[in-house]
Motif scaffolding. Structure first.
Motif, mmCIF file in Angstrom:
data_model
loop_
_atom_site.group_PDB
_atom_site.id
_atom_site.type_symbol
_atom_site.label_atom_id
_atom_site.label_comp_id
_atom_site.label_asym_id
_atom_site.label_seq_id
_atom_site.Cartn_x
_atom_site.Cartn_y
_atom_site.Cartn_z
ATOM 1 N N VAL A 45 0.864 -1.187 0.000
ATOM 2 C CA VAL A 45 0.000 0.000 0.000
ATOM 3 C C VAL A 45 0.901 1.237 0.000
ATOM 4 O O VAL A 45 1.883 1.299 0.742
ATOM 5 N N SER A 46 0.574 2.228 -0.833
ATOM 6 C CA SER A 46 1.448 3.388 -0.957
ATOM 7 C C SER A 46 1.575 4.128 0.367
ATOM 8 O O SER A 46 0.646 4.152 1.182
ATOM 9 N N ALA A 47 2.724 4.746 0.562
ATOM 10 C CA ALA A 47 2.967 5.502 1.795
ATOM 11 C C ALA A 47 1.956 6.633 1.945
ATOM 12 O O ALA A 47 1.503 6.932 3.046
ATOM 13 N N GLY A 48 1.590 7.265 0.827
ATOM 14 C CA GLY A 48 0.607 8.342 0.892
ATOM 15 C C GLY A 48 -0.746 7.861 1.349
ATOM 16 O O GLY A 48 -1.440 8.554 2.099
ATOM 17 N N ALA A 49 -1.143 6.667 0.904
ATOM 18 C CA ALA A 49 -2.431 6.118 1.319
ATOM 19 C C ALA A 49 -2.448 5.824 2.814
ATOM 20 O O ALA A 49 -3.452 6.029 3.493
ATOM 21 N N LEU A 50 -1.333 5.329 3.330
ATOM 22 C CA LEU A 50 -1.251 5.049 4.764
ATOM 23 C C LEU A 50 -1.224 6.350 5.566
ATOM 24 O O LEU A 50 -1.863 6.459 6.614
ATOM 25 N N GLU A 51 -0.505 7.339 5.063
ATOM 26 C CA GLU A 51 -0.455 8.620 5.753
ATOM 27 C C GLU A 51 -1.834 9.269 5.815
ATOM 28 O O GLU A 51 -2.202 9.887 6.816
ATOM 29 N N ALA A 52 -2.614 9.101 4.733
ATOM 30 C CA ALA A 52 -3.933 9.717 4.678
ATOM 31 C C ALA A 52 -4.862 9.177 5.760
ATOM 32 O O ALA A 52 -5.767 9.885 6.214
ATOM 33 N N GLY A 53 -4.669 7.923 6.166
ATOM 34 C CA GLY A 53 -5.528 7.326 7.185
ATOM 35 C C GLY A 53 -4.942 7.374 8.578
ATOM 36 O O GLY A 53 -5.464 6.731 9.495
ATOM 37 N N THR A 54 -3.858 8.130 8.755
ATOM 38 C CA THR A 54 -3.179 8.208 10.045
ATOM 39 C C THR A 54 -3.537 9.501 10.755
ATOM 40 O O THR A 54 -3.428 10.588 10.188
ATOM 41 N N GLY B 48 -7.380 3.945 9.197
ATOM 42 C CA GLY B 48 -8.072 3.570 7.976
ATOM 43 C C GLY B 48 -7.102 3.409 6.822
ATOM 44 O O GLY B 48 -6.085 4.090 6.748
ATOM 45 N N ILE B 49 -7.416 2.495 5.916
ATOM 46 C CA ILE B 49 -6.623 2.295 4.707
ATOM 47 C C ILE B 49 -7.392 2.919 3.552
ATOM 48 O O ILE B 49 -8.521 2.510 3.243
ATOM 49 N N SER B 50 -6.807 3.908 2.927
ATOM 50 C CA SER B 50 -7.473 4.618 1.849
ATOM 51 C C SER B 50 -7.822 3.675 0.708
ATOM 52 O O SER B 50 -7.007 2.857 0.289
ATOM 53 N N THR B 51 -9.043 3.809 0.202
ATOM 54 C CA THR B 51 -9.459 3.020 -0.958
ATOM 55 C C THR B 51 -8.939 3.636 -2.255
ATOM 56 O O THR B 51 -9.082 3.044 -3.318
ATOM 57 N N GLY B 52 -8.372 4.827 -2.190
ATOM 58 C CA GLY B 52 -7.843 5.480 -3.380
ATOM 59 C C GLY B 52 -8.015 6.981 -3.301
ATOM 60 O O GLY B 52 -8.612 7.509 -2.366
ATOM 61 N N GLN B 53 -7.504 7.690 -4.295
ATOM 62 C CA GLN B 53 -7.565 9.139 -4.290
ATOM 63 C C GLN B 53 -8.705 9.639 -5.163
ATOM 64 O O GLN B 53 -9.178 8.947 -6.050
ATOM 65 N N ASN B 54 -9.094 10.886 -4.924
ATOM 66 C CA ASN B 54 -10.272 11.448 -5.565
ATOM 67 C C ASN B 54 -10.100 12.951 -5.657
ATOM 68 O O ASN B 54 -9.213 13.535 -5.018
ATOM 69 N N SER B 55 -10.954 13.593 -6.414
ATOM 70 C CA SER B 55 -10.938 15.048 -6.484
ATOM 71 C C SER B 55 -12.344 15.536 -6.813
ATOM 72 O O SER B 55 -13.079 14.883 -7.569
ATOM 73 N N TYR B 56 -12.724 16.672 -6.231
ATOM 74 C CA TYR B 56 -14.053 17.252 -6.464
ATOM 75 C C TYR B 56 -14.012 18.073 -7.743
ATOM 76 O O TYR B 56 -13.100 18.881 -7.939
ATOM 77 N N CYS B 57 -14.999 17.867 -8.614
ATOM 78 C CA CYS B 57 -14.961 18.502 -9.929
ATOM 79 C C CYS B 57 -16.376 18.789 -10.410
ATOM 80 O O CYS B 57 -17.358 18.485 -9.732
ATOM 81 N N VAL B 58 -16.478 19.360 -11.581
ATOM 82 C CA VAL B 58 -17.763 19.605 -12.231
ATOM 83 C C VAL B 58 -17.973 18.538 -13.292
ATOM 84 O O VAL B 58 -17.063 18.237 -14.076
#
Length: 459
Positions: free
Chosen positions: A154-163, A170-180
């Motif tokens: 699991v990527s370090a960024g994903a682990l950091e996001a849930g810390t 939590g273990i991130s299911t992935g990245q996302n972004s808010y858009c139109v």
């Protein structure tokens, strides 16, 4: 929940992607994973106090029995999640997984009530705005301390996001972004050109929405889509943030006033829904929304919902960057957010089936191929190939969009502090008062600020 193996994703291939293809390498470039009105979850969760690992988590503390798995989603995600449960049970025929799906708002109310009673599920679909609340109150397990859960790929960024506070909740299911999201057919029918989303402004956005709405009586220009992500995007354009690093609020009330005033002007100039329609839109499922039924030109959405909207509408859709005040994509405030997390109830750490199922969700290529990218661009190198092998056009469009905006993303918002989890409901309530003209934009901004500050201080 019906037959979980009966769902097939063939309908999605009929929708054309509207973003330039980037090829197979797109997913491997994911190195940037950063990170309803009413009572809401926070009010109930406050009663939990210092919940500990003694809580039941679906009979988990006894080390056996059915494993309860709770998630939120629309019908599409529910069928997909049923399918991944069935895949796990095919590998572990002696296990029992009891699914507890729900819609976003009711999901958090139910979870807060369960947690207050020490009866939270074993596997919990978690969101960033709530992870501090549940983790800080001892309701979630420290995943780094769980035997049998492999986090090596699991990527370090994903682990950091849930810390939070040094503990992995939590273990991130992935990245996302808010858009139109924009519906090409509605634009074409209205005789309106799609904007250049690298240069469009808030004025352009309002003008386009007005032109669409004026073209046809049964169509609205835009669904407002105002939530915490919309607010954070607006604030970041002004060099501010919803929260500060010290756990307080990080914006000027004037900036929030301007946002409320802009939204009121959208309504008053007939660019979007009226007050009653906007209030109704808050609680409807994706399949019944104005955009989901091809009755809106634009809506705001998490980018990972592109596939769901494409399947629901049957239309040719396109993801657009947020507009900005400066007309520059690098200054539009967009950011990457963990789509959601898989968490483990504190009492479930001793349940081998619960741990095994969580490990399956995180690491198994078969699970990844079923879940694809609907919960974000995957952040596990061990499952990338399995995902890429099964993606159809809308999924690839999502990944291409994320790759395309990656160079423009600057920094990440502050993780919501404990006590702030109901801020989105508070925002919706005060926006409703503005649209119904029960409060001025300045009054709503002051009231929202005071209320959220009080929630944080009393946590």
């Amino acid at each position: 929940m019906g037959n979980p193996t009966a769902f097939h994703r063939t309908s999605r291939g009929a929708t054309r992607a509207s973003v330039r293809p980037r090829g197979r390498h797109a997913l491997s470039r994911r190195s940037v994973l950063a990170g309803g009105f009413g009572l809401g979850a926070a009010g109930v969760l406050a009663a939990c106090g210092g919940q500990t690992a003694a809580s039941s988590s679906g009979n988990a503390s006894s080390g056996g029995g059915p494993v309860r798995f709770a998630w939120w989603g629309n019908d599409y995600l529910n069928r997909q999640t049923d399918e991944v449960i069935a895949a796990y049970l095919a590998q572990h025929p002696d296990a029992t997984i009891d699914g507890e799906p729900g819609q976003w708002g009711s999901y958090w109310d139910r979870l807060a009530t369960q947690a207050a009673a020490g009866d939270e599920p074993a596997i919990i679909n978690m969101d960033q705005k709530y992870i501090s609340e549940y983790g800080g109150r001892g309701i979630l397990a420290d995943l780094r301390a769980v035997d049998g859960l492999d986090l090596g790929t699991v990527s370090a960024g994903a682990l950091e996001a849930g810390t939070v506070g040094g503990t992995l909740y939590g273990i991130s299911t992935g990245q996302n972004s808010y858009c139109v999201l924009a519906n090409r057919a509605v634009f074409a029918d209205a005789g309106v050109d799609l904007p250049d989303d690298t240069t469009w402004t808030w004025e352009d956005y309002a003008r386009i929405a007005r032109e669409i709405q004026a073209s046809r009586a049964d169509t609205v220009g835009t669904v407002y889509g105002v939530n915490e992500a919309y607010l954070v995007t607006w604030l970041r354009q002004h060099g501010e943030d919803l929260y500060s690093a010290d756990g307080g609020l990080g914006y000027r009330t004037r900036t929030l006033t301007e946002m409320f005033a802009y939204l009121l002007d959208l309504m008053d100039t007939e660019a979007g829904l009226g007050a009653a329609g906007a209030a109704e839109e808050q609680g409807v499922p994706l399949e019944q929304s104005a955009f989901g039924t091809n009755k809106a030109g634009m809506t705001w959405s998490w980018a990972n919902q592109f596939s769901s909207f494409a399947a629901t509408t049957g239309s040719d859709l396109v993801m657009l960057r947020p507009p900005s005040a400066a007309g520059a994509a690098a200054e539009n405030g967009a950011y990457f957010k963990p789509t959601m997390f898989w968490s483990l109830g504190a009492g479930a750490a001793s349940n081998p089936t619960a741990v095994s199922f969580l490990d399956f969700l995180v690491n198994d290529p078969e699970a990844a191929a079923i879940l694809r990218v609907d919960r974000g661009a995957p952040a596990n190198s061990a499952t990338e190939d399995a995902v890429m092998d099964v993606l159809e056009a809308p999924d690839r469009a999502f990944l291409d969009f994320m790759s395309e905006i990656e160079p423009e993303i600057a920094g990440t918002p502050v993780v919501p502090p404990q006590g702030s989890s109901d801020a989105q409901n508070v925002l919706s309530r005060h926006l409703e008062q503005v649209l119904f003209k029960q409060a001025s934009p300045a009054q709503a901004a002051e009231a929202f600020t005071a209320e959220v500050a009080g929630m944080i201080e009393s946590a």
